[in-house]
Design an enzyme around this catalytic site. Structure first.
Site, PDB file in Angstrom:
ATOM      1  N   CYS A   1       0.882  -1.165   0.000  1.00  0.00           N
ATOM      2  CA  CYS A   1       0.000   0.000   0.000  1.00  0.00           C
ATOM      3  C   CYS A   1       0.917   1.211   0.000  1.00  0.00           C
ATOM      4  CB  CYS A   1      -0.909   0.015   1.221  1.00  0.00           C
ATOM      5  SG  CYS A   1      -1.844   1.557   1.360  1.00  0.00           S
TER       6      CYS A   1
ATOM      7  N   CYS B   1      -0.815   4.354   2.212  1.00  0.00           N
ATOM      8  CA  CYS B   1      -0.874   4.327   3.680  1.00  0.00           C
ATOM      9  C   CYS B   1      -0.368   2.966   4.117  1.00  0.00           C
ATOM     10  CB  CYS B   1      -2.258   4.692   4.218  1.00  0.00           C
ATOM     11  SG  CYS B   1      -3.665   3.921   3.394  1.00  0.00           S
ATOM     12  N   SER B   2      -1.223   2.113   4.655  1.00  0.00           N
ATOM     13  CA  SER B   2      -0.747   0.816   5.154  1.00  0.00           C
ATOM     14  C   SER B   2      -1.827  -0.239   5.023  1.00  0.00           C
ATOM     15  CB  SER B   2      -0.340   0.935   6.622  1.00  0.00           C
ATOM     16  OG  SER B   2       0.454   2.072   6.819  1.00  0.00           O
ATOM     17  N   CYS B   3      -2.638  -0.173   3.965  1.00  0.00           N
ATOM     18  CA  CYS B   3      -3.756  -1.094   3.812  1.00  0.00           C
ATOM     19  C   CYS B   3      -3.266  -2.531   3.805  1.00  0.00           C
ATOM     20  CB  CYS B   3      -4.503  -0.784   2.518  1.00  0.00           C
ATOM     21  SG  CYS B   3      -5.224   0.858   2.534  1.00  0.00           S
TER      22      CYS B   3
END
Lengths: 210, 205
Positions: B113, B116-118
């Site tokens: 991702c 962000c940090s999906c």
């Protein structure tokens, strides 16, 4: 930050715990349980408002803590002084927490969806598309590294909640979502392996017919 | 910084060392939010317990092992992953729309991702720090072969590398190749071979 160079080494930690410190878990849980929680896109946008140099220097949960405290203040739920003291100023009216332990467990296991009824998709699988060159002032999920690049529709995903609207309180505004495949050579130039590709999930307003 | 030490430090408030600045600030915020009736501490405990004990890569490993042993399940998983994963009881936030991508002798998949940090929480739990870090998020799309090589098993030049950048609410899970010599193993034994990194795509099994 996709494609940026020289942001440091990837540090792989063996047997990493879920939370490195007790406080990280509490920040995660407070963010999810707090009445400031609105929607996922607004939350992401709040974390993106942290200035770049600071953003890069902070750990993940430091960013979450910063965003949570800013939201608590912005919603008028506490003052910065109260947050620093850990005690309410005299004369406050206590609320009733919106999320009980049972409701938290139920919410965590709930099968939600971002699919909505929305406009019919303009593009079909196999269509050539170009990611638009857009630089909106607010939240967007169109990464810089694909703007202006040619790709192919790999899959249609139905109409999904559109973050560019949703993050700013302008409603869900569902738009068709696609998985779009870009060759590594289109994105990175002739030195990339000709077999390789990057797929992204992009909403129709990010795309134009090529 | 609060994290100069990355050793296992769950002892913020267990007396082994003085509480860090962040520990104190978070404790102050929690005290305030509880006093004002904004959060219920029991709900916070339930959320922490969920992430520490109820989700994690063992969930994803069960899905992979089932796909390896049951061709009909594998077909459902590759066709409608969200429904097939729910068959085994896994659903929830950050797993609303699942897609499973299959590694083969000629294709390696890698999930990132960049925005962000999906990460697919119901099947892999919360992501490791490296997955959320700027170095991984920036490099995985431009230098996936280099990143995979750092994890120990670089793809051959004639193997295709497909990167999946999770820019919307679709979450990706890699179905790794079943290791050779595991024909006699049952589903539980196979699940024990499946790693988190195998399901992100950074390292085959």
């Amino acid at each position: 930050m996709g494609g940026m160079a020289n942001l440091g080494e990837i540090v792989i930690e063996p047997d990493e715990p879920v939370f490195h410190h007790t406080w990280e878990g509490r920040v995660h849980a407070m963010t999810m349980a707090s009445p400031t929680r609105t929607n996922i896109d607004a939350g992401r946008h709040q974390r993106e408002l942290i200035a770049g140099p600071e953003y890069l220097a902070m750990t993940y949960y430091e960013k979450w803590f910063r965003s949570l405290t800013e939201l608590v203040v912005a919603h008028g739920l506490a003052t910065p002084a109260e947050i620093a003291d850990g005690r309410a100023a005299p004369g406050f009216q206590a609320s009733t927490p919106g999320l009980s332990a049972d409701a938290a467990a139920e919410r965590l296991a709930r099968r939600g969806s971002y699919l909505r009824d929305g406009p019919s998709p303009q593009f079909a699988e196999g269509d050539a598309v170009r990611a638009r060159t857009l630089n909106p002032p607010g939240h967007t999920r169109l990464p810089r590294y694909v703007r202006g690049r040619l790709g192919v529709i790999a899959a249609r995903r139905g109409a999904h909640v559109f973050p560019d609207s949703h993050a700013h309180g302008k409603g869900e505004d569902p738009r068709p979502l696609y998985t779009v495949r870009f060759t590594a050579r289109e994105l990175w130039g002739p030195d990339a392996n000709p077999l390789d590709s990057v797929c992204l999930d992009l909403w129709e307003p990010y795309l134009e017919r090529a | 910084m609060a994290h100069d030490h990355h050793d296992h430090d769950h002892g913020d408030d267990h007396g082994q060392e003085p509480p860090s600045d962040m520990a104190l600030r978070v404790k102050a915020l929690e005290s305030l939010m509880v006093e004002k009736g904004l959060v219920d501490p029991a709900a916070l405990d339930a959320i922490v317990d969920h992430f520490e004990h109820k989700v994690g890569p063992r969930n994803g490993a069960r899905i992979v092992a089932r796909a390896w042993t049951d061709p009909a399940y594998k077909a459902r998983l590759l066709g409608d992953a969200t429904a097939a994963i729910a068959e085994l009881g896994y659903a929830g936030g950050q797993g609303e729309h699942m897609v499973v991508v299959e590694n083969t002798p000629t294709v390696r998949n890698l999930v990132v991702c960049t925005l962000c940090s999906c990460y697919p929480w119901p099947v892999l739990g919360l992501p490791p720090v490296w997955y959320k870090s700027a170095p991984y998020r920036s490099r995985a799309v431009i230098d996936p072969r280099g990143v995979i090589a750092e994890f120990g098993a670089p793809p051959a030049e004639d193997v295709e590398v497909r990167v999946w950048d999770s820019t919307a609410e679709i979450r990706y899970l890699v179905l790794p190749e079943r290791p050779a010599g595991t024909e006699g193993l049952d589903e539980d034994a196979l699940a024990a071979l499946v790693t988190r990194d195998g399901m992100i795509g950074t390292r085959p099994l």
